[in-house]
Design a protein around this motif. Structure first.
Motif, PDB file in Angstrom:
ATOM      1  N   ALA A   8       0.836  -1.201   0.000  1.00  0.00           N
ATOM      2  CA  ALA A   8       0.000   0.000   0.000  1.00  0.00           C
ATOM      3  C   ALA A   8       0.873   1.255   0.000  1.00  0.00           C
ATOM      4  CB  ALA A   8      -0.927  -0.004   1.220  1.00  0.00           C
ATOM      5  N   LEU A   9       1.937   1.212   0.794  1.00  0.00           N
ATOM      6  CA  LEU A   9       2.830   2.372   0.850  1.00  0.00           C
ATOM      7  C   LEU A   9       3.547   2.552  -0.494  1.00  0.00           C
ATOM      8  CD1 LEU A   9       4.296   4.682   2.323  1.00  0.00           C
ATOM      9  CD2 LEU A   9       5.984   3.005   3.095  1.00  0.00           C
ATOM     10  N   MET A  10       4.015   1.444  -1.062  1.00  0.00           N
ATOM     11  CA  MET A  10       4.712   1.518  -2.348  1.00  0.00           C
ATOM     12  C   MET A  10       3.802   2.108  -3.416  1.00  0.00           C
ATOM     13  SD  MET A  10       7.559   0.943  -3.826  1.00  0.00           S
ATOM     14  CE  MET A  10       8.494  -0.332  -2.986  1.00  0.00           C
ATOM     15  N   ARG A  11       2.552   1.657  -3.446  1.00  0.00           N
ATOM     16  CA  ARG A  11       1.593   2.197  -4.423  1.00  0.00           C
ATOM     17  C   ARG A  11       1.427   3.698  -4.239  1.00  0.00           C
ATOM     18  NH1 ARG A  11      -1.484  -2.572  -4.113  1.00  0.00           N
ATOM     19  NH2 ARG A  11      -2.683  -1.792  -2.349  1.00  0.00           N
ATOM     20  N   LYS A  12       1.333   4.115  -2.973  1.00  0.00           N
ATOM     21  CA  LYS A  12       1.123   5.534  -2.669  1.00  0.00           C
ATOM     22  C   LYS A  12       2.343   6.368  -3.088  1.00  0.00           C
ATOM     23  CE  LYS A  12      -1.433   6.135   0.981  1.00  0.00           C
ATOM     24  NZ  LYS A  12      -1.775   6.154   2.435  1.00  0.00           N
ATOM     25  N   VAL A  13       3.520   5.857  -2.771  1.00  0.00           N
ATOM     26  CA  VAL A  13       4.760   6.579  -3.118  1.00  0.00           C
ATOM     27  C   VAL A  13       4.809   6.819  -4.624  1.00  0.00           C
ATOM     28  CG1 VAL A  13       7.279   6.376  -3.255  1.00  0.00           C
ATOM     29  CG2 VAL A  13       6.095   5.787  -1.134  1.00  0.00           C
ATOM     30  N   LEU A  14       4.529   5.763  -5.395  1.00  0.00           N
ATOM     31  CA  LEU A  14       4.609   5.900  -6.859  1.00  0.00           C
ATOM     32  C   LEU A  14       3.470   6.771  -7.394  1.00  0.00           C
ATOM     33  CD1 LEU A  14       5.733   2.287  -7.812  1.00  0.00           C
ATOM     34  CD2 LEU A  14       7.101   4.380  -7.867  1.00  0.00           C
ATOM     35  N   PHE A  15       2.272   6.602  -6.829  1.00  0.00           N
ATOM     36  CA  PHE A  15       1.109   7.377  -7.293  1.00  0.00           C
ATOM     37  C   PHE A  15       1.332   8.871  -7.081  1.00  0.00           C
ATOM     38  CE2 PHE A  15      -3.188   9.116  -7.142  1.00  0.00           C
ATOM     39  CZ  PHE A  15      -3.808   8.458  -8.190  1.00  0.00           C
ATOM     40  N   ARG A  16       1.988   9.215  -5.995  1.00  0.00           N
ATOM     41  CA  ARG A  16       2.184  10.633  -5.668  1.00  0.00           C
ATOM     42  C   ARG A  16       3.496  11.193  -6.207  1.00  0.00           C
ATOM     43  NH1 ARG A  16       0.358  10.466   0.691  1.00  0.00           N
ATOM     44  NH2 ARG A  16      -1.902  10.475   0.352  1.00  0.00           N
ATOM     45  N   SER A  17       4.219  10.387  -6.963  1.00  0.00           N
ATOM     46  CA  SER A  17       5.490  10.884  -7.490  1.00  0.00           C
ATOM     47  C   SER A  17       5.255  11.823  -8.664  1.00  0.00           C
ATOM     48  CB  SER A  17       6.363   9.699  -7.937  1.00  0.00           C
ATOM     49  OG  SER A  17       6.865   9.028  -6.799  1.00  0.00           O
ATOM     50  N   LYS A  18       6.268  12.656  -8.902  1.00  0.00           N
ATOM     51  CA  LYS A  18       6.281  13.543 -10.067  1.00  0.00           C
ATOM     52  C   LYS A  18       7.503  13.153 -10.882  1.00  0.00           C
ATOM     53  CE  LYS A  18       4.577  17.338  -7.191  1.00  0.00           C
ATOM     54  NZ  LYS A  18       3.241  17.654  -7.720  1.00  0.00           N
ATOM     55  N   ALA A  19       7.320  13.081 -12.201  1.00  0.00           N
ATOM     56  CA  ALA A  19       8.431  12.565 -13.001  1.00  0.00           C
ATOM     57  C   ALA A  19       8.625  13.322 -14.298  1.00  0.00           C
ATOM     58  CB  ALA A  19       8.200  11.083 -13.310  1.00  0.00           C
ATOM     59  N   LEU A  20       9.887  13.326 -14.725  1.00  0.00           N
ATOM     60  CA  LEU A  20      10.235  13.752 -16.075  1.00  0.00           C
ATOM     61  C   LEU A  20      10.725  12.514 -16.811  1.00  0.00           C
ATOM     62  CD1 LEU A  20      12.257  17.077 -15.513  1.00  0.00           C
ATOM     63  CD2 LEU A  20       9.814  16.834 -16.059  1.00  0.00           C
ATOM     64  N   SER A  21      10.147  12.259 -17.969  1.00  0.00           N
ATOM     65  CA  SER A  21      10.655  11.230 -18.856  1.00  0.00           C
ATOM     66  C   SER A  21      11.677  11.931 -19.745  1.00  0.00           C
ATOM     67  CB  SER A  21       9.500  10.641 -19.668  1.00  0.00           C
ATOM     68  OG  SER A  21       9.992   9.936 -20.785  1.00  0.00           O
ATOM     69  N   ALA A  22      12.945  11.731 -19.403  1.00  0.00           N
ATOM     70  CA  ALA A  22      14.015  12.479 -20.062  1.00  0.00           C
ATOM     71  C   ALA A  22      14.381  11.781 -21.361  1.00  0.00           C
ATOM     72  CB  ALA A  22      15.226  12.577 -19.142  1.00  0.00           C
ATOM     73  N   ASP A  23      13.848  12.286 -22.448  1.00  0.00           N
ATOM     74  CA  ASP A  23      14.164  11.675 -23.744  1.00  0.00           C
ATOM     75  C   ASP A  23      14.191  12.770 -24.800  1.00  0.00           C
ATOM     76  OD1 ASP A  23      14.797   9.731 -25.584  1.00  0.00           O
ATOM     77  OD2 ASP A  23      13.160   8.390 -24.991  1.00  0.00           O
ATOM     78  N   VAL A  24      14.867  12.484 -25.881  1.00  0.00           N
ATOM     79  CA  VAL A  24      15.065  13.499 -26.921  1.00  0.00           C
ATOM     80  C   VAL A  24      13.814  13.637 -27.782  1.00  0.00           C
ATOM     81  CG1 VAL A  24      17.535  13.092 -26.966  1.00  0.00           C
ATOM     82  CG2 VAL A  24      16.048  11.788 -28.503  1.00  0.00           C
ATOM     83  N   ASN A  25      13.725  14.768 -28.469  1.00  0.00           N
ATOM     84  CA  ASN A  25      12.671  14.957 -29.464  1.00  0.00           C
ATOM     85  C   ASN A  25      13.353  15.366 -30.768  1.00  0.00           C
ATOM     86  OD1 ASN A  25      10.260  15.446 -30.860  1.00  0.00           O
ATOM     87  ND2 ASN A  25       9.281  16.375 -29.079  1.00  0.00           N
ATOM     88  N   ALA A  26      12.607  15.306 -31.855  1.00  0.00           N
ATOM     89  CA  ALA A  26      13.193  15.593 -33.178  1.00  0.00           C
ATOM     90  C   ALA A  26      13.202  17.094 -33.426  1.00  0.00           C
ATOM     91  CB  ALA A  26      12.388  14.888 -34.257  1.00  0.00           C
ATOM     92  N   ALA A  27      14.405  17.662 -33.506  1.00  0.00           N
ATOM     93  CA  ALA A  27      14.532  19.084 -33.843  1.00  0.00           C
ATOM     94  C   ALA A  27      14.095  19.299 -35.289  1.00  0.00           C
ATOM     95  CB  ALA A  27      15.988  19.517 -33.680  1.00  0.00           C
ATOM     96  N   VAL A  28      13.583  20.499 -35.560  1.00  0.00           N
ATOM     97  CA  VAL A  28      13.186  20.818 -36.940  1.00  0.00           C
ATOM     98  C   VAL A  28      14.377  20.598 -37.867  1.00  0.00           C
ATOM     99  CG1 VAL A  28      12.564  22.690 -38.521  1.00  0.00           C
ATOM    100  CG2 VAL A  28      11.314  22.396 -36.367  1.00  0.00           C
ATOM    101  N   GLY A  58       0.265   5.859 -11.884  1.00  0.00           N
ATOM    102  CA  GLY A  58      -0.573   6.987 -11.485  1.00  0.00           C
ATOM    103  C   GLY A  58       0.210   8.255 -11.192  1.00  0.00           C
ATOM    104  N   MET A  59       1.509   8.230 -11.443  1.00  0.00           N
ATOM    105  CA  MET A  59       2.306   9.432 -11.163  1.00  0.00           C
ATOM    106  C   MET A  59       2.126  10.459 -12.277  1.00  0.00           C
ATOM    107  SD  MET A  59       6.204   8.219 -12.073  1.00  0.00           S
ATOM    108  CE  MET A  59       6.142   6.721 -11.091  1.00  0.00           C
TER     109      MET A  59
END
Ligand code: MN
Ligand code: MN
Length: 450
Positions: A312-332, A412-413
């Motif tokens: 239950a705690l693990m679910r809560k920790v992940l649900f309430r997390s904030k994240a950046l998915s650090a990945d590249v994007n295609a420049a023009v 759920g983050m």
């Protein structure tokens, strides 16, 4: 909404700092051409910054099968409020050796490959290549192989057809069909073994491998050998404002994440940096982001903090997390601008690109970040003086792509894609802007400290 080149607001001193940061980045690209090598570089840097493997420490890291790293910085807040997570991937498109790769034909020793990730096959012929990987010998010993990186090392080559003879076999075909996957065969040697009756060239290269690494042909069955471009990362442009090099998707995020995390001291929220593997083939397998390693690592972290890590705690920790998915994007792309909708595309030199959603054909397969979270991140960057931009991956229905964002969003983050724009993505020589590299590093640092 009209943004302009970030370079215009950088002073001479800023540019000096930005260029100096890129020196470390280029060294990282040269040292970390495979996921295993990236893990070694990252853990080495973490150890130098006071990270250890004891989960009760303030700065902790763990490695999964030599191919994935998680690093944690303890915050002062309550962990049940969630973590600040940044995740980058350290695998890159490449050619893997097949498990039975070696054969001899027309007096040459050749190695069969199976490509990994989304490559344009024609870009991998007629360029110098290096061989990196591990062999687990029958005596149980694991041997690292790296040939083609030192100045006096030999390199390897995949043959392409001369234009004089390619009219029917290649030129009249569609670009994507011109090089068959099975034709991505590496030239490995041509010297025959004296006295050998059968396959003397094959016998000779096996003797070289045996002498150098104590390995036999059978050891190749279990080996993980990756064929990568042999060239080094270098400055690009007469003004040296860009970096050219292999594997920048996504090692530009990995390096800036590593540097950003190391800068974090006494944060309020607990910080987690994930350097994951297998993103380029769908995040599957025991070292991809879909594996249980995240839970196993957090179990240890919670135990190290003296907290019972129930589900239950693990679910809560992940649900309430904030994240950046650090990945590249295609420049023009300057010469193929028609694949972008330029009002919603990212440009080299305007800072990391915040990508609200990815996917294809009507956002299918996307993790679409919440408006509230997009606003939270963009305001944080504005407040911290980070240059950023927003953009989609190409025009509607032009193609598309995905990242690990959706695999963490299932917990759920809040998560959004954020990373440097890259040109010639997935090619043997990708291009990025030094300004974007630096701003991405600053963005990850302020995100952790928020
Ligand atoms: Mn990527
Ligand atoms: Mn990619």
């Amino acid at each position: 909404m009209q943004r302009q080149s970030g370079w215009r607001s950088k002073s001479k001193e800023d540019i000096k700092e930005i260029y100096s940061f890129a020196e470390g980045y280029k060294a990282f690209l040269n040292e970390a051409k495979t996921e295993r090598e990236a893990v070694r570089c990252i853990t080495g840097a973490l150890e130098a910054e006071g990270f250890g493997t004891d989960p009760s420490g303030e700065r902790v890291f763990a490695v999964n099968r030599g191919k994935e790293v998680m690093a944690f910085v303890r915050g002062s807040g309550d962990i049940s409020e969630g973590l600040n997570i940044v995740v980058a991937h350290i695998d890159a498109p490449r050619l893997d050796l097949k498990q039975n790769p070696l054969y001899e034909d027309v007096d040459l020793a050749l190695l069969r490959t199976h490509y990994y990730g989304g490559i344009k096959k024609y870009q991998w012929v007629a360029v110098p290549l290096a061989i990196h990987g591990v062999v687990v010998r029958s005596d149980g010993e694991t041997v690292d192989i790296c040939i083609g990186e030192k100045e006096d090392d030999p390199v390897f080559l995949i043959d392409d057809l001369l234009p004089h003879l390619s009219r029917k076999t290649q030129d009249e075909k569609k670009l994507g069909d011109a090089i068959d996957g099975e034709k991505l065969v590496v030239l490995f040697g041509s010297l025959p073994l004296t006295g050998a009756e059968k396959e003397p060239v094959k016998q000779y290269v096996l003797k070289v491998l045996g002498d150098a690494y104590g390995m036999t042909e059978d050891d190749l069955i279990s080996a993980e050998i990756e064929i990568v471009p042999a060239f080094k990362a270098r400055d690009v442009g007469i003004d040296r404002s860009m970096v050219g090099g292999y594997g920048q998707d996504d090692r530009v995020s990995a390096y800036t994440l590593l540097k950003g995390l190391c800068q974090v001291k006494n944060p309020r929220r607990h910080c987690l940096a994930i350097f994951t593997d297998k993103e380029e083939i769908g995040s599957e397998g025991s070292t991809g982001i879909k594996s249980a390693f995240l839970h196993v690592f957090l179990d240890d972290i919670l135990a190290g903090m003296g907290i019972r890590a129930d589900e239950a705690l693990m679910r809560k920790v992940l649900f309430r997390s904030k994240a950046l998915s650090a990945d590249v994007n295609a420049a023009v792309d300057p010469t193929f601008q028609e694949v972008h909708e330029k009002q919603n595309a990212c440009y080299l030199g305007r800072g990391p690109c915040i990508t609200k959603f990815t996917g294809h054909m009507g956002k299918v397969g996307a993790s679409d970040a919440n408006a509230e979270y997009v606003a939270e991140i963009t305001r944080l960057f504005d407040r911290s003086g980070i240059m950023w931009q927003t953009g989609e991956l190409g025009k509607i229905d032009e193609g598309g792509g995905g990242t690990v964002a959706k695999h963490l969003a299932v917990h759920g983050m809040d998560i959004i894609d954020c990373g440097a724009p890259v040109l010639v993505m997935h090619s043997p020589y990708e291009l990025s802007s030094k300004l974007d590299i630096f701003e991405t590093y600053r963005a990850f640092q302020v995100f952790f400290e928020a």
